[in-house]
Design a protein around this motif. Structure first.
Motif, PDB file in Angstrom:
ATOM      1  N   CYS A 157      68.572  35.712  49.986  1.00  0.00           N
ATOM      2  CA  CYS A 157      69.546  35.325  51.004  1.00  0.00           C
ATOM      3  C   CYS A 157      69.866  36.501  51.902  1.00  0.00           C
ATOM      4  O   CYS A 157      69.544  37.660  51.588  1.00  0.00           O
ATOM      5  CB  CYS A 157      70.822  34.800  50.346  1.00  0.00           C
ATOM      6  SG  CYS A 157      71.743  36.045  49.413  1.00  0.00           S
ATOM      7  N   GLU A 200      76.388  33.886  43.959  1.00  0.00           N
ATOM      8  CA  GLU A 200      77.589  33.560  44.731  1.00  0.00           C
ATOM      9  C   GLU A 200      78.008  34.778  45.567  1.00  0.00           C
ATOM     10  O   GLU A 200      77.952  35.902  45.063  1.00  0.00           O
ATOM     11  CB  GLU A 200      78.748  33.188  43.800  1.00  0.00           C
ATOM     12  CG  GLU A 200      78.507  31.922  42.996  1.00  0.00           C
ATOM     13  CD  GLU A 200      79.634  31.641  42.012  1.00  0.00           C
ATOM     14  OE1 GLU A 200      80.469  32.552  41.801  1.00  0.00           O
ATOM     15  OE2 GLU A 200      79.670  30.542  41.459  1.00  0.00           O
ATOM     16  N   ARG A 229      66.549  31.363  58.062  1.00  0.00           N
ATOM     17  CA  ARG A 229      66.110  30.113  57.424  1.00  0.00           C
ATOM     18  C   ARG A 229      64.646  29.817  57.743  1.00  0.00           C
ATOM     19  O   ARG A 229      63.918  29.291  56.889  1.00  0.00           O
ATOM     20  CB  ARG A 229      67.025  28.969  57.856  1.00  0.00           C
ATOM     21  CG  ARG A 229      68.459  29.146  57.356  1.00  0.00           C
ATOM     22  CD  ARG A 229      69.370  27.977  57.720  1.00  0.00           C
ATOM     23  NE  ARG A 229      70.744  28.281  57.335  1.00  0.00           N
ATOM     24  CZ  ARG A 229      71.725  28.559  58.186  1.00  0.00           C
ATOM     25  NH1 ARG A 229      71.483  28.526  59.507  1.00  0.00           N
ATOM     26  NH2 ARG A 229      72.937  28.836  57.756  1.00  0.00           N
ATOM     27  N   ALA A 255      76.156  33.265  47.865  1.00  0.00           N
ATOM     28  CA  ALA A 255      74.895  32.683  48.308  1.00  0.00           C
ATOM     29  C   ALA A 255      73.837  33.020  47.270  1.00  0.00           C
ATOM     30  O   ALA A 255      73.910  34.067  46.607  1.00  0.00           O
ATOM     31  CB  ALA A 255      74.502  33.216  49.683  1.00  0.00           C
ATOM     32  N   ARG A 256      72.866  32.145  47.114  1.00  0.00           N
ATOM     33  CA  ARG A 256      71.814  32.349  46.118  1.00  0.00           C
ATOM     34  C   ARG A 256      70.637  33.100  46.736  1.00  0.00           C
ATOM     35  O   ARG A 256      70.136  32.725  47.792  1.00  0.00           O
ATOM     36  CB  ARG A 256      71.348  30.998  45.563  1.00  0.00           C
ATOM     37  CG  ARG A 256      70.349  31.130  44.410  1.00  0.00           C
ATOM     38  CD  ARG A 256      70.094  29.793  43.755  1.00  0.00           C
ATOM     39  NE  ARG A 256      71.319  29.253  43.177  1.00  0.00           N
ATOM     40  CZ  ARG A 256      71.827  29.617  41.997  1.00  0.00           C
ATOM     41  NH1 ARG A 256      71.207  30.559  41.279  1.00  0.00           N
ATOM     42  NH2 ARG A 256      72.928  29.080  41.544  1.00  0.00           N
ATOM     43  N   LEU A 274      64.821  32.091  53.846  1.00  0.00           N
ATOM     44  CA  LEU A 274      65.966  32.736  53.209  1.00  0.00           C
ATOM     45  C   LEU A 274      67.212  31.879  53.362  1.00  0.00           C
ATOM     46  O   LEU A 274      67.406  31.230  54.390  1.00  0.00           O
ATOM     47  CB  LEU A 274      66.230  34.101  53.848  1.00  0.00           C
ATOM     48  CG  LEU A 274      65.077  35.112  53.831  1.00  0.00           C
ATOM     49  CD1 LEU A 274      65.378  36.263  54.778  1.00  0.00           C
ATOM     50  CD2 LEU A 274      64.840  35.622  52.414  1.00  0.00           C
ATOM     51  N   ASN A 275      68.054  31.869  52.345  1.00  0.00           N
ATOM     52  CA  ASN A 275      69.383  31.288  52.494  1.00  0.00           C
ATOM     53  C   ASN A 275      70.198  32.220  53.390  1.00  0.00           C
ATOM     54  O   ASN A 275      70.061  33.447  53.305  1.00  0.00           O
ATOM     55  CB  ASN A 275      70.065  31.131  51.139  1.00  0.00           C
ATOM     56  CG  ASN A 275      69.346  30.139  50.253  1.00  0.00           C
ATOM     57  OD1 ASN A 275      68.932  29.078  50.712  1.00  0.00           O
ATOM     58  ND2 ASN A 275      69.172  30.483  48.979  1.00  0.00           N
ATOM     59  N   ALA A 276      71.026  31.644  54.231  1.00  0.00           N
ATOM     60  CA  ALA A 276      71.807  32.464  55.164  1.00  0.00           C
ATOM     61  C   ALA A 276      73.269  32.092  55.077  1.00  0.00           C
ATOM     62  O   ALA A 276      73.623  30.911  55.092  1.00  0.00           O
ATOM     63  CB  ALA A 276      71.298  32.286  56.586  1.00  0.00           C
ATOM     64  N   LEU A 277      74.116  33.099  54.985  1.00  0.00           N
ATOM     65  CA  LEU A 277      75.551  32.883  54.937  1.00  0.00           C
ATOM     66  C   LEU A 277      76.226  33.806  55.946  1.00  0.00           C
ATOM     67  O   LEU A 277      76.072  35.029  55.884  1.00  0.00           O
ATOM     68  CB  LEU A 277      76.096  33.176  53.528  1.00  0.00           C
ATOM     69  CG  LEU A 277      77.613  33.038  53.350  1.00  0.00           C
ATOM     70  CD1 LEU A 277      78.068  31.611  53.616  1.00  0.00           C
ATOM     71  CD2 LEU A 277      78.034  33.489  51.960  1.00  0.00           C
TER      72      LEU A 277
END
Length: 417
Positions: A304, A298, A262, A300-301, A266-269
């Motif tokens: 990521c 999906e 983050r 996550a966008r 970056l998006n993080a999942l």
């Protein structure tokens, strides 16, 4: 892209730093005893844990003694705790002698003494003390068979406990009336204390029939005297254990990597810290998840990162060189078919993937083309369990050396739009 590789390595480094024991004893130390403080331990992180404990204990004015056994090459300087090195993942004579000394130190502890136990992943092999009726050679042969069988770590450890004179709470029993405190670094799915290092200080009942059922399930033949020892070495009335503290877990490492991602925009999942299954099958599943993130945003966008931990397994059928992380990564790369915009890293946080010299490897969309240019058949390499050789020839190995911690596998998939 070079920047993708750098991002993957930065996230791995953030995970490793979160998994180290340094500074994690503060606020978790017991009162100083009237008698001695005896430090005992085993595992790939145990030497670093001993050094960190000594530092924290000294700040309280305490002194300690004891013995810790770690993997060859994983020792660190300590003030007063003796560090011994032994073999992993197949135990050797050095580990057996260390286990005998550790058990004797526990038995020597009195009611005014404090016994501090430091356990991390790898302790099952390093702290090898066969129960009466079996030999070190018997345990070595069984360990090799278990490692090739594809059995998950929990089942392997249950079998190991059934043949041990020190695991499954037996070290706690040896410590008698001394105060006992256990500190753990988890490398197991679910962070079950009894599974970390096969729980030498964690009381539990040991059912011999459960261990024998595992051997039957994976078609592992053992001599009659080994079966008899499993049945006679049961624990039906476990002794009381002491306090237990968890210093580091796979989830802590993944959360640290997510925070770093983050920071990098970056998006993080985090997909989970306890993923198990055949490494190549998990690789194919993860490839599908990454493609969904790229195409549909999906789960996550993009941009990521998809993070996961746990311990996959490899059922060894070929004669190649490998490890579960490189096997996972090669399977993922083949399933992605050179998809641009997706890169990945898979490493064991102890710095050793299986028994090779690498922590793991990394890949991106150019991997398959690079392999074709070298005339390399990656699918054939996967079938031969030869992922290490493939990544070595493609110059994609990740080599860290011993990291002095162990929270199991770290997998990171970077997805860019």
């Amino acid at each position: 892209m070079q920047i993708d590789r750098d991002i993957l390595h930065a996230l791995f480094e953030a995970a490793l730093q979160a998994a180290l024991p340094d500074g994690k004893f503060d606020g978790r130390l017991p009162e100083r005893p009237k008698g001695r403080t005896i430090v005992l331990g085993a595992g790939k992180a145990s030497a670093r844990m001993a050094a960190a404990f000594e530092e924290a204990w000294a700040r309280m004015g305490g002194t300690c003694e004891g013995l810790v056994v770690t993997r060859y090459g994983h020792a660190v300087p300590t003030r007063s705790v003796t560090i011994v090195e032994a073999a992993h993942p197949v135990p050797d004579e050095a580990g057996l002698q260390a286990a005998r000394r550790i058990l004797a130190l526990a038995q020597d502890a009195g009611p005014d003494d404090l016994v501090v136990c430091l356990m991390s992943g790898g302790a099952s092999a390093l702290l090898s003390l066969p129960a009466e009726g079996v030999t070190l050679a018997d345990k070595q042969a069984l360990n090799r068979a278990l490692l090739k069988s594809g059995a998950p770590i929990g089942e392997m450890n249950l079998v190991r406990k059934s043949l041990s004179a020190i695991k499954g709470g037996r070290l706690a029993a040896a410590a008698g009336k001394a105060k006992l405190v256990t500190y753990l670094i988890s490398d197991v799915p679910g962070d079950d204390p009894s599974s970390i290092g096969s729980g030498p200080t964690i009381p539990e009942r040991i059912d011999p029939e459960a261990a024998l059922a595992i051997l039957r399930r994976y078609r592992i033949d053992v001599p009659n005297h080994v079966m008899q020892t499993i049945r006679s070495n049961a624990i039906t009335e476990p002794v009381a254990g002491g306090d237990v503290h968890m210093l580091a877990t796979p989830k802590m490492a993944l959360d640290a990597a997510a925070a770093k991602a983050r920071e990098l925009g970056l998006n993080a999942l985090v997909l989970g810290d306890a993923l198990e299954g055949e490494a190549r099958e998990v690789g194919r599943v993860m490839a599908g998840i990454a493609q969904s993130a790229l195409m549909h945003g999906e789960p996550a966008r993009a941009p990521c990162v998809l993070l996961s931990g746990g311990e996959t397994t490899v059922t060894v059928r070929g004669q190649g060189r490998g490890g579960r992380n490189v096997e996972f990564l090669l399977s993922l790369a083949l399933a992605l078919k050179g998809e641009a915009g997706i890169s990945a890293l898979a490493c064991d946080t102890d710095g050793i993937d299986g028994s090779e010299d690498n922590a793991g490897a990394w890949c991106d969309g150019s991997l398959l083309e690079s392999a074709r240019a070298k005339g390399m058949d990656l699918a054939a390499r996967l079938e031969a369990n030869d992922a290490y050789t493939a990544f070595a020839q493609l110059e994609r190995l990740v080599v860290t050396g011993p990291t002095l911690t162990n929270v199991n596998d770290f997998r990171c998939i970077l997805v860019r739009p």
